[in-house]
Every structure is written in structure tokens, then in C-alpha cells.
Design an enzyme around this catalytic site. Structure first.
Site, short mmCIF file in Angstrom:
data_model
loop_
_atom_site.label_atom_id
_atom_site.label_comp_id
_atom_site.label_asym_id
_atom_site.label_seq_id
_atom_site.Cartn_x
_atom_site.Cartn_y
_atom_site.Cartn_z
N ARG A 91 -9.40 20.95 -8.88
CA ARG A 91 -8.81 22.03 -9.69
C ARG A 91 -8.36 23.22 -8.85
O ARG A 91 -8.47 24.37 -9.28
CB ARG A 91 -9.80 22.53 -10.76
N ARG A 146 -6.47 28.33 -13.32
CA ARG A 146 -6.52 29.68 -13.90
C ARG A 146 -7.13 30.77 -13.04
O ARG A 146 -6.98 31.94 -13.33
CB ARG A 146 -7.24 29.62 -15.25
N ARG A 187 2.00 29.46 -16.06
CA ARG A 187 1.44 28.83 -17.26
C ARG A 187 1.96 29.56 -18.49
O ARG A 187 2.32 28.91 -19.49
CB ARG A 187 -0.09 28.91 -17.16
N ASP A 200 -2.85 15.94 -15.71
CA ASP A 200 -4.17 15.85 -16.33
C ASP A 200 -4.48 14.38 -16.60
O ASP A 200 -3.56 13.58 -16.82
CB ASP A 200 -4.21 16.65 -17.63
N TYR A 217 -12.59 10.45 -24.15
CA TYR A 217 -11.76 11.44 -24.87
C TYR A 217 -10.95 10.76 -25.97
O TYR A 217 -10.76 11.33 -27.04
CB TYR A 217 -10.82 12.15 -23.89
O1 CP3 Z 1 -5.73 21.15 -9.31
C1 CP3 Z 1 -6.09 20.04 -9.76
O2 CP3 Z 1 -7.24 19.59 -9.64
C2 CP3 Z 1 -5.02 19.13 -10.38
C3 CP3 Z 1 -4.92 19.06 -11.77
C4 CP3 Z 1 -6.01 18.53 -12.69
C5 CP3 Z 1 -6.21 19.09 -13.98
N1 CP3 Z 1 -7.11 18.29 -14.64
C6 CP3 Z 1 -5.51 20.27 -14.49
C7 CP3 Z 1 -6.02 20.97 -15.68
C8 CP3 Z 1 -6.87 17.42 -12.57
C9 CP3 Z 1 -7.11 16.51 -11.37
C10 CP3 Z 1 -7.55 17.29 -13.82
C11 CP3 Z 1 -8.51 16.21 -14.11
C12 CP3 Z 1 -9.26 16.23 -15.38
N2 CP3 Z 1 -8.82 16.64 -16.62
C13 CP3 Z 1 -10.56 15.71 -15.54
C14 CP3 Z 1 -11.40 15.07 -14.44
C15 CP3 Z 1 -12.05 16.07 -13.56
C16 CP3 Z 1 -13.12 16.91 -14.22
O3 CP3 Z 1 -12.89 18.11 -14.32
O4 CP3 Z 1 -14.14 16.34 -14.61
C17 CP3 Z 1 -10.93 15.88 -16.89
C18 CP3 Z 1 -12.25 15.48 -17.51
C19 CP3 Z 1 -9.81 16.45 -17.56
C20 CP3 Z 1 -9.68 16.76 -19.02
C21 CP3 Z 1 -9.43 18.19 -19.27
N3 CP3 Z 1 -8.24 18.85 -19.00
C22 CP3 Z 1 -10.33 19.14 -19.82
C23 CP3 Z 1 -11.75 18.84 -20.25
C24 CP3 Z 1 -9.64 20.35 -19.87
C25 CP3 Z 1 -10.14 21.63 -20.49
C26 CP3 Z 1 -11.10 22.34 -19.64
C27 CP3 Z 1 -10.42 23.44 -18.89
O5 CP3 Z 1 -10.70 23.61 -17.70
O6 CP3 Z 1 -9.61 24.14 -19.53
C28 CP3 Z 1 -8.35 20.16 -19.32
C29 CP3 Z 1 -7.29 21.18 -19.14
C30 CP3 Z 1 -6.80 21.40 -17.75
N4 CP3 Z 1 -6.51 20.42 -16.85
C31 CP3 Z 1 -6.49 22.67 -17.15
C32 CP3 Z 1 -6.00 22.40 -15.87
C33 CP3 Z 1 -5.51 23.39 -14.85
C34 CP3 Z 1 -6.61 24.01 -17.84
C35 CP3 Z 1 -5.44 24.14 -18.76
C36 CP3 Z 1 -4.87 25.54 -18.88
O7 CP3 Z 1 -4.25 26.03 -17.92
O8 CP3 Z 1 -5.03 26.08 -19.96
#
Ligand code: CP3
Length: 347
Positions: free
Chosen positions: A26, A30, A39, A76, A155
Site C-alpha cells: 500500500r 491515503r 483520488r 485492487d 469478499y
Molecule cells: O500500493 C499498493 O499496495 C497497490 C494497490 C493495492 C490496493 N489494494 C489499493 C487500495 C493493493 C495491492 C491492494 C490489495 C488489497 N485490496 C488487499 C490485499 C492486501 C491487504 O491489505 O490485505 C485487500 C484485502 C484489498 C481489499 C480492499 N481494498 C479493502 C479491504 C479496502 C478498504 C480498506 C482501505 O484501506 O480503505 C480496499 C480499498 C483500497 N485498495 C484503497 C487502496 C489505496 C483505499 C481506497 C481509497 O483511496 O479510498
């Protein structure tokens, strides 16, 4: 720069590169003001992931500040079910929400044939990021990724995160035929999706199994190890040499078995894994990746440095990629990432 010389790719394929290459799960997100700006411009998160110009820019943002050895495609894990037509939205403060799939009718509504067209913008992002890296960061390697079948199924069945995926885990026991059908569909589509990313320019591929550790040992073998091994076999038939990373979060003592039986090159360690235990139990032929507590990065200072140094000393002499034990959290001060990057460059 010849890709073979990129430090991340060397470490992922068994070389004890020192100081170790690093990137952070990540790393785009944010905690960075420039991410929040783009964003807001994109509107919603799915639009950001499917607008190649913006998604490529967001992928490159952290590298400009910190010069990581790895860039991870900005997307994602839930874009795969979205690409098969499952309703998905990201609600502010709630995380992802999907139309749950819990029976044969729900499963039949998925349309894998729609996937290719819907992932086209994501593949275009891969192409653009490679161009950006060639210009701006020639030693940084691009990591493509997908969720592992079990975590994505969690999910898809539950319809949301935030809990322990009780419905999905129960379904795996009560209707293994249906759950198995979903997992097999995910094995096939995830294989195609990852191969397409590699074809577009991803230089290494990672499978996130964030919820694997919720499974009992028997279920872990069946729903995490076996499907991952199948994807690895499928990919290896086409791309025998591409570095593969598996991250079975919370696998605990099953981590060595996961490494052996899936055939990935490198395994990710989560925050709770003792790196000395992993070094002793996971064969030297595997790379290890991880595993500083994301909260240590929020705290910063001497406590963070002590954590980072203790991981480095446990990993010395083996193929290793420094990372966090889970994703960066939004309250992380960017200066702390800067301090960590400086420490890691000194080794
Ligand atoms: O920089 C990076 O790592 C690349 C992008 C990336 C995202 N999600 C962007 C993201 C990667 C590799 C993921 C993987 C992901 N997504 C996983 C596996 C890794 C982990 O964290 O366990 C999972 C379970 C998800 C599912 C997911 N996506 C959730 C549970 C959420 C909400 C939680 C949160 O942090 O908001 C997301 C949203 C998400 N994916 C965001 C980002 C940057 C936040 C969205 C926003 O900007 O509002």
C-alpha cells in the site's frame, strides 16, 4: 538497465542482495497528500483504478519520494470480481461492498467472458507504468498482483470486509462443491489476469492471501495452498522464470509448507511472524519478504529503527525483500517513510 540486474528481481529469484531491496505494501495511498489530490479528482476509487493515466501516476508517486525497488500496480484485488460483473463499490469509511454470491444462481451470474474487456484499462496502466519507470526509475521493478482465490472468495461470498468472513468459511464446509466451483473459477481467471499483467509488462507477480490465516490447517491446505499451487503451475507453463511472491497472511507455522507446496519463489511474512523462526524453517531457496509492523512506521523514531534493524539482522545472508507485515495505514507520516528508506539504504 537490463531487468536481470534490478535488485528486487535478483532478491526474488534467490540472491542475497545487500542492503536488501525494499517496497511497502500500500505504498501508494491515503497517507500521501498527492494521492488524496488525485483520488479526489478521479471521484471514486474504481474510476481511479480504471483510468490508466491517473492509476499510473499514483503508482509512481511514492517512488518519486522514496525510490523504492518495487512499484506495485495501483489497482485492487476486487477488480477481478468486478471485471466478471459482480457489483462492487467502495463506501467511504466502510471499505468494499459487493453483491454477495451464496448459491449456484449467484455464481451463474458471473461472466468471465466479460473480463478481458473490463481489465483492458488496468493492463494499459501496466504499460504506462513501465514507460514511466524506464524514464524515472530504471532500477525499480514493476509488481503485478491479484488476490488469491480464497481471499477474493471471502469478499465475494460475504459481500463485505470488516469481520471474520464467517459466511464464506461456513460455506466452504457446508457446500464444498459450490465453494470449490467458485475457487476453480478464480484459479482460472486469476491465472489469465496475472498472465495478462505479465504480458503487458509486470516483471514479478504477487498473490495476496490476506485471510488465509482464518482457516483451519485442513482448510488452509485445501483452499489456500492447493489453488495457489494450481495458479503457480499454470503460470509456470507459460512463463517459467517470472518471480512469484505468495503472501499467506497469518499462516503461522504453515508458512514453510505453503512455500514448499505452492512453488512460489518468495513468501511474505506478516507482522506476527518471527523472522528468525521463518529464516530457520523456510528453505534458503525461498526468498522472504516483510515484515515491519505498520504501526511502527506510524510511530517512527528510535522504536521504528529498532524494529527495522532487528528484521535486517534476522535476514542477513539470505534472499530477502524488506517490506511491512501488512499495508501502510493512512495516519502514517510521510517523513517516517523517508527515515525508513534512508535507514534501509545504509543496510
Ligand atoms: O500500493 C499498493 O499496495 C497497490 C494497490 C493495492 C490496493 N489494494 C489499493 C487500495 C493493493 C495491492 C491492494 C490489495 C488489497 N485490496 C488487499 C490485499 C492486501 C491487504 O491489505 O490485505 C485487500 C484485502 C484489498 C481489499 C480492499 N481494498 C479493502 C479491504 C479496502 C478498504 C480498506 C482501505 O484501506 O480503505 C480496499 C480499498 C483500497 N485498495 C484503497 C487502496 C489505496 C483505499 C481506497 C481509497 O483511496 O479510498
Amino acid at each position: 538497465m537490463d531487468t536481470v540486474q534490478k535488485p528486487l528481481l535478483r532478491a526474488l529469484t534467490g540472491e542475497a542482495v545487500w542492503p536488501p531491496p525494499f517496497w511497502l505494501m500500500r505504498q501508494a495511498g491515503r497517507y500521501l497528500p498527492e494521492y488524496r489530490l488525485l483520488r479526489a479528482q478521479a471521484g471514486d476509487f474504481i474510476s481511479l483504478c480504471t483510468t490508466p493515466e491517473l492509476a499510473a501516476e499514483v503508482t509512481l508517486q511514492p517512488l518519486r519520494r522514496y525510490g523504492m525497488d518495487g512499484a506495485i500496480l495501483f489497482s485492487d484485488i476486487l477488480m477481478l470480481p468486478w471485471a466478471m460483473g459482480q457489483d462492487l463499490r467502495y463506501a467511504e469509511g466502510e471499505g468494499p461492498l459487493l453483491e454477495p454470491i451464496r448459491d449456484a444462481e449467484g455464481l451463474a451470474r458471473l461472466d468471465p467472458s466479460a473480463m478481458r474487456a473490463r481489465i483492458a484499462p488496468i493492463l494499459e496502466t501496466v504499460v504506462r507504468v513501465r514507460e514511466g519507470l524506464a524514464q524515472e526509475a530504471p532500477k525499480t521493478a514493476l509488481i503485478g498482483f491479484a488476490g488469491s482465490p480464497f481471499t477474493v472468495a471471502c469478499y465475494m461470498v460475504e459481500g463485505r470486509g470488516g469481520g471474520e468472513f464467517a459466511t464464506a468459511r461456513r460455506l466452504a464446509y457446508s457446500d464444498p462443491a459450490l465453494f470449490g466451483k467458485l475457487i476453480r473459477l478464480l484459479v482460472d481467471t486469476t491465472t489469465d489476469y496475472l498472465l495478462a499483467q505479465a504480458e503487458a509488462g509486470a516483471e514479478a507477480l504477487m498473490l495476496f492471501d490476506s485471510w488465509a490465516g482464518l482457516l483451519s490447517p485442513g482448510q488452509f491446505r485445501r483452499w489456500s495452498i492447493e489453488p495457489t499451487a494450481a495458479i503457480v503451475r499454470n503460470i509456470r507453463k507459460v512463463l517459467p522464470d517470472i518471480p512469484l511472491i505468495g503472501f499467506p497472511r497469518l499462516a503461522g507455522p504453515l508458512l514453510p509448507e505453503y512455500a514448499q507446496r505452492t512453488g512460489v519463489n518468495t513468501v511474505g511474512m506478516d507482522t506476527g511472524m518471527d523472522p528468525r523462526w521463518a529464516a530457520a524453517h523456510v528453505g534458503i531457496e525461498f526468498g522472504l519478504q516483510g515484515n515491519m509492523d505498520p504501526q511502527a512506521l506510524v510511530a517512527g523514531g528510535g522504536a521504528m529503527e529498532a524494529e527495522a534493524r532487528s528484521i535486517l539482522s534476522a535476514m542477513r545472508g539470505r534472499p530477502f525483500v524488506f517490506n511491512l507485515g501488512h499495508g501502510i495505514v493512512p495516519p502514517t507520516p510521510p517523513e517516517h517513510v523517508e527515515a525508513l528508506a534512508r535507514l534501509l539504504r545504509m543496510g
